[in-house]
Design an enzyme around this catalytic site. Structure first.
Site, PDB file in Angstrom:
ATOM      1  N   HIS A   1      -7.451   1.651 -72.402  1.00 27.72           N
ATOM      2  CA  HIS A   1      -6.021   1.618 -72.743  1.00 27.72           C
ATOM      3  C   HIS A   1      -5.688   0.657 -73.889  1.00 27.72           C
ATOM      4  O   HIS A   1      -4.552   0.575 -74.314  1.00 27.72           O
ATOM      5  CB  HIS A   1      -5.181   1.248 -71.518  1.00 27.72           C
ATOM      6  CG  HIS A   1      -5.301  -0.195 -71.145  1.00 27.72           C
ATOM      7  ND1 HIS A   1      -6.307  -0.679 -70.353  1.00 27.72           N
ATOM      8  CD2 HIS A   1      -4.551  -1.270 -71.478  1.00 27.72           C
ATOM      9  CE1 HIS A   1      -6.173  -1.974 -70.211  1.00 27.72           C
ATOM     10  NE2 HIS A   1      -5.117  -2.374 -70.890  1.00 27.72           N
TER      11      HIS A   1
HETATM   12  C1  UD1 Z   1       0.219  -3.450 -71.727  1.00 27.95           C
HETATM   13  C2  UD1 Z   1      -0.216  -4.805 -72.253  1.00 27.95           C
HETATM   14  C3  UD1 Z   1      -1.716  -4.963 -72.105  1.00 27.95           C
HETATM   15  C4  UD1 Z   1      -2.153  -4.702 -70.679  1.00 27.95           C
HETATM   16  C5  UD1 Z   1      -1.627  -3.358 -70.209  1.00 27.95           C
HETATM   17  C6  UD1 Z   1      -1.938  -3.182 -68.753  1.00 27.95           C
HETATM   18  C7  UD1 Z   1       1.138  -5.660 -74.118  1.00 27.95           C
HETATM   19  C8  UD1 Z   1       1.182  -5.907 -75.568  1.00 27.95           C
HETATM   20  N1  UD1 Z   1       0.097  -4.935 -73.668  1.00 27.95           N
HETATM   21  O1  UD1 Z   1      -0.393  -2.472 -72.548  1.00 27.95           O
HETATM   22  O2  UD1 Z   1      -2.070  -6.298 -72.443  1.00 27.95           O
HETATM   23  O3  UD1 Z   1      -3.557  -4.698 -70.646  1.00 27.95           O
HETATM   24  O4  UD1 Z   1      -0.198  -3.318 -70.380  1.00 27.95           O
HETATM   25  O5  UD1 Z   1      -1.930  -1.855 -68.385  1.00 27.95           O
HETATM   26  O6  UD1 Z   1       1.998  -6.100 -73.408  1.00 27.95           O
HETATM   27  N2  UD1 Z   1       3.716   4.189 -70.966  1.00 27.95           N
HETATM   28  C9  UD1 Z   1       4.167   5.183 -70.131  1.00 27.95           C
HETATM   29  N3  UD1 Z   1       4.577   4.810 -68.888  1.00 27.95           N
HETATM   30  C10 UD1 Z   1       4.581   3.533 -68.442  1.00 27.95           C
HETATM   31  C11 UD1 Z   1       4.140   2.530 -69.324  1.00 27.95           C
HETATM   32  C12 UD1 Z   1       3.706   2.864 -70.573  1.00 27.95           C
HETATM   33  O7  UD1 Z   1       4.187   6.364 -70.493  1.00 27.95           O
HETATM   34  O8  UD1 Z   1       4.977   3.271 -67.272  1.00 27.95           O
HETATM   35  C13 UD1 Z   1       3.198   4.578 -72.303  1.00 27.95           C
HETATM   36  C14 UD1 Z   1       4.259   4.575 -73.399  1.00 27.95           C
HETATM   37  O9  UD1 Z   1       3.982   5.641 -74.267  1.00 27.95           O
HETATM   38  C15 UD1 Z   1       3.992   3.274 -74.123  1.00 27.95           C
HETATM   39  C16 UD1 Z   1       2.477   3.096 -73.967  1.00 27.95           C
HETATM   40  O10 UD1 Z   1       2.172   3.648 -72.695  1.00 27.95           O
HETATM   41  O11 UD1 Z   1       4.387   3.315 -75.462  1.00 27.95           O
HETATM   42  C17 UD1 Z   1       2.023   1.660 -74.031  1.00 27.95           C
HETATM   43  O12 UD1 Z   1       2.715   0.856 -73.078  1.00 27.95           O
HETATM   44  P1  UD1 Z   1       2.934  -0.710 -73.315  1.00 27.95           P
HETATM   45  O13 UD1 Z   1       3.581  -1.293 -72.125  1.00 27.95           O
HETATM   46  O14 UD1 Z   1       3.589  -0.941 -74.631  1.00 27.95           O
HETATM   47  O15 UD1 Z   1       1.488  -1.267 -73.479  1.00 27.95           O
HETATM   48  P2  UD1 Z   1       0.197  -1.012 -72.614  1.00 27.95           P
HETATM   49  O16 UD1 Z   1      -0.763  -0.238 -73.422  1.00 27.95           O
HETATM   50  O17 UD1 Z   1       0.542  -0.523 -71.267  1.00 27.95           O
HETATM   51  N1  UDP Z   2      -5.944  -0.282 -61.934  1.00 28.81           N
HETATM   52  C1  UDP Z   2      -5.410   0.551 -60.966  1.00 28.81           C
HETATM   53  N2  UDP Z   2      -5.386   1.895 -61.222  1.00 28.81           N
HETATM   54  C2  UDP Z   2      -5.879   2.431 -62.370  1.00 28.81           C
HETATM   55  C3  UDP Z   2      -6.435   1.569 -63.328  1.00 28.81           C
HETATM   56  C4  UDP Z   2      -6.442   0.203 -63.087  1.00 28.81           C
HETATM   57  O1  UDP Z   2      -4.966   0.098 -59.908  1.00 28.81           O
HETATM   58  O2  UDP Z   2      -5.808   3.664 -62.521  1.00 28.81           O
HETATM   59  C5  UDP Z   2      -5.957  -1.726 -61.660  1.00 28.81           C
HETATM   60  C6  UDP Z   2      -7.321  -2.347 -61.749  1.00 28.81           C
HETATM   61  O3  UDP Z   2      -8.012  -2.226 -60.508  1.00 28.81           O
HETATM   62  C7  UDP Z   2      -6.989  -3.781 -62.115  1.00 28.81           C
HETATM   63  C8  UDP Z   2      -5.770  -3.649 -62.980  1.00 28.81           C
HETATM   64  O4  UDP Z   2      -5.209  -2.368 -62.679  1.00 28.81           O
HETATM   65  O5  UDP Z   2      -6.642  -4.532 -60.952  1.00 28.81           O
HETATM   66  C9  UDP Z   2      -6.124  -3.731 -64.431  1.00 28.81           C
HETATM   67  O6  UDP Z   2      -5.029  -3.352 -65.199  1.00 28.81           O
HETATM   68  P1  UDP Z   2      -5.152  -2.777 -66.661  1.00 28.81           P
HETATM   69  O7  UDP Z   2      -6.511  -2.270 -66.894  1.00 28.81           O
HETATM   70  O8  UDP Z   2      -4.016  -1.845 -66.840  1.00 28.81           O
HETATM   71  O9  UDP Z   2      -4.817  -4.053 -67.560  1.00 28.81           O
HETATM   72  P2  UDP Z   2      -5.654  -5.333 -68.061  1.00 28.81           P
HETATM   73  O10 UDP Z   2      -6.331  -5.939 -66.908  1.00 28.81           O
HETATM   74  O11 UDP Z   2      -6.587  -4.867 -69.123  1.00 28.81           O
HETATM   75  O12 UDP Z   2      -4.604  -6.200 -68.654  1.00 28.81           O
END
Ligand code: UD1
Ligand code: UDP
Length: 405
Positions: A246
């Site tokens: 992601h």
């Molecule tokens: C964010 C965090 C990242 C973390 C991740 C955990 C920042 C800069 N990044 O990244 O550090 O590892 O969360 O998962 O804060 N979207 C949906 N539904 C949702 C949420 C997001 O469709 O409920 C889609 C949207 O198109 C959005 C994209 O995902 O633009 C990215 O979401 P965003 O919250 O900006 O960043 P993450 O990639 O989730």
């Molecule tokens: N996770 C989850 N379901 C998924 C993918 C990840 O519950 O489909 C959990 C995973 O076990 C871990 C956390 O989400 O506890 C990690 O989150 P993510 O990878 O979104 O973010 P990061 O840790 O890179 O910030």
């Protein structure tokens, strides 16, 4: 004492859960005469909002309902962070908490910390001190800035403490013993919100606690392996590889993504599929690809936490660019390949359980064969250091520090 948690993204809900449990236990056992009662308020920025990215974690992990959902949603970094700050500030002025707690390194973390410090409210940062030393990562900016405006820096590992020392933090607290290192490190680091200097503490990793606590529940309740046909009716397991991607650096770079998918395609076959719970950020991209480029890669929706733990626990190997998943692979003793150019969790690499390959197909394939040939086992931790991620009691240690006990 009034504490206010600011969360917004999936991994933050998972880190919040053990602390909510510790607060609940404290409140149940507290004697009004001796211990100050805690009022705990949860603010959800709304950064993650899909059911499978947000509410399912509150339901499954029994996290109390947020008092505020700021419904900020997705946007460009600046607009998203700005909107969060606008809405968080209003809540902080209204609630005037004694301590604001922020988690990890997302835009919700930085927005929470900046809003709090401008109002001179003390901040506790859970997962302080992590560094990739890659300033192109939005998370690196978020965590560096948050650390430097926090009063209580709650580190998950010794490495994180050392990283902060290098940046001039001089007060170190190790598991309840305050060690004032100011004479050795002549760089007083004034806390912006406080008269006191910030406190840096190694409290261990709160996700380690979460995994140990939740694995039993996962083993009892999750049906994910059966529903994905990875477990037969005779309780035999089908081998599979688990993958999550992601990070912006992989999803927004077509060449990198292509290279990772090619590596996955070489590894996967009918007897050994790749199971890929896809974050919405990458789900849209994968959905646009034609099926031949995915072959035996099974794209599924993001899964609830217990299902994810079980998928990790039974996987032959895990490929990921997630921070949390790298650690969980280590806790669950599964070999891991990190699809990034660096990792903050170097302890997993030192232990021989994680190889960092970036998105390079050749490196990924080489790491895959090395890992499976060598069948890594986490090296026995050095007794003098203990488990690199602590002793799974972070929430209690954090609460003690917050209450200054
Ligand atoms: C964010 C965090 C990242 C973390 C991740 C955990 C920042 C800069 N990044 O990244 O550090 O590892 O969360 O998962 O804060 N979207 C949906 N539904 C949702 C949420 C997001 O469709 O409920 C889609 C949207 O198109 C959005 C994209 O995902 O633009 C990215 O979401 P965003 O919250 O900006 O960043 P993450 O990639 O989730
Ligand atoms: N996770 C989850 N379901 C998924 C993918 C990840 O519950 O489909 C959990 C995973 O076990 C871990 C956390 O989400 O506890 C990690 O989150 P993510 O990878 O979104 O973010 P990061 O840790 O890179 O910030």
């Amino acid at each position: 004492m009034k504490i206010l948690h600011i969360v917004g993204a999936r991994p933050q809900f998972i880190k919040l859960a053990p602390l909510c449990c510790a607060i609940k236990d404290y409140s149940a056992s507290t004697s009004a005469a001796q211990d100050p009662p805690i009022q705990s308020i949860i603010v959800h920025t709304g950064q993650h909002y899909d059911y499978l990215m947000s509410k399912v974690f509150f339901d499954d992990l029994q996290i109390p309902e947020p008092a505020y959902n700021l419904e900020v949603g997705s946007d460009r970094h600046g607009r998203q962070t700005g909107l969060m700050m606008d809405r968080i500030e209003e809540v902080l002025i209204k609630e005037n908490p004694d301590m604001v707690i922020v988690y990890g390194d997302t835009n919700s973390t930085l927005a929470g910390a900046l809003s709090a410090t401008k109002l001179h409210l003390p901040i506790a940062h859970i997962e302080a001190g992590l560094r990739s030393y890659n300033r192109r990562m939005p998370e690196e900016i978020n965590r560096v800035l948050t650390d430097h405006i926090s009063s209580l820096l709650l580190c998950p590992t010794k490495t994180a403490v050392l990283n902060l020392q290098k940046e001039g933090f001089s007060t170190i607290l190790k598991k309840g013993n305050l060690l004032d290192a100011s004479e050795k490190i002549p760089l007083p680091h004034p806390s912006p919100s406080h008269d006191q200097r910030p406190i840096v503490a190694n409290v261990g990793d709160i996700m380690y606690e979460s995994v140990l606590f939740s694995l039993q529940n996962a083993l009892k309740t999750s049906r994910i392996l059966k529903s994905l046909n990875l477990q037969t009716n005779k309780n035999e397991f089908i081998p599979y590889i688990l993958c999550t991607i992601h990070r912006q650096e992989n999803t927004d770079d077509q060449q990198k993504l292509q290279s990772i998918l090619e590596a996955l395609n070489e590894i996967a076959d009918q007897e050994q599929p790749v199971i890929f719970p896809a974050h919405p950020r990458i789900k849209k991209l994968l959905g646009a690809l034609d099926n031949s480029s995915l072959n035996n890669i099974r794209i599924i929706n993001p899964v609830p936490y217990y299902d994810m733990l079980l998928l990790q626990n039974q996987a032959k190997i895990i490929l990921t660019d997630s921070g949390g998943v790298q650690k969980e692979a280590f806790f669950l003793k599964r070999p891991c390949i990190t699809l990034r150019d660096e990792t903050e969790w170097i302890e997993t690499v030192t232990a021989g359980m994680n190889i960092v390959t970036g998105a390079d197909k050749t490196k990924i394939l080489k790491a895959y064969h090395t890992m499976l040939k060598d069948k890594p086992q986490a090296k026995k931790p050095d007794k003098s250091l203990g488990h690199p991620f602590g002793t799974a009691d972070s929430s209690t240690l954090i609460l003690k520090l917050i209450l200054k006990k």
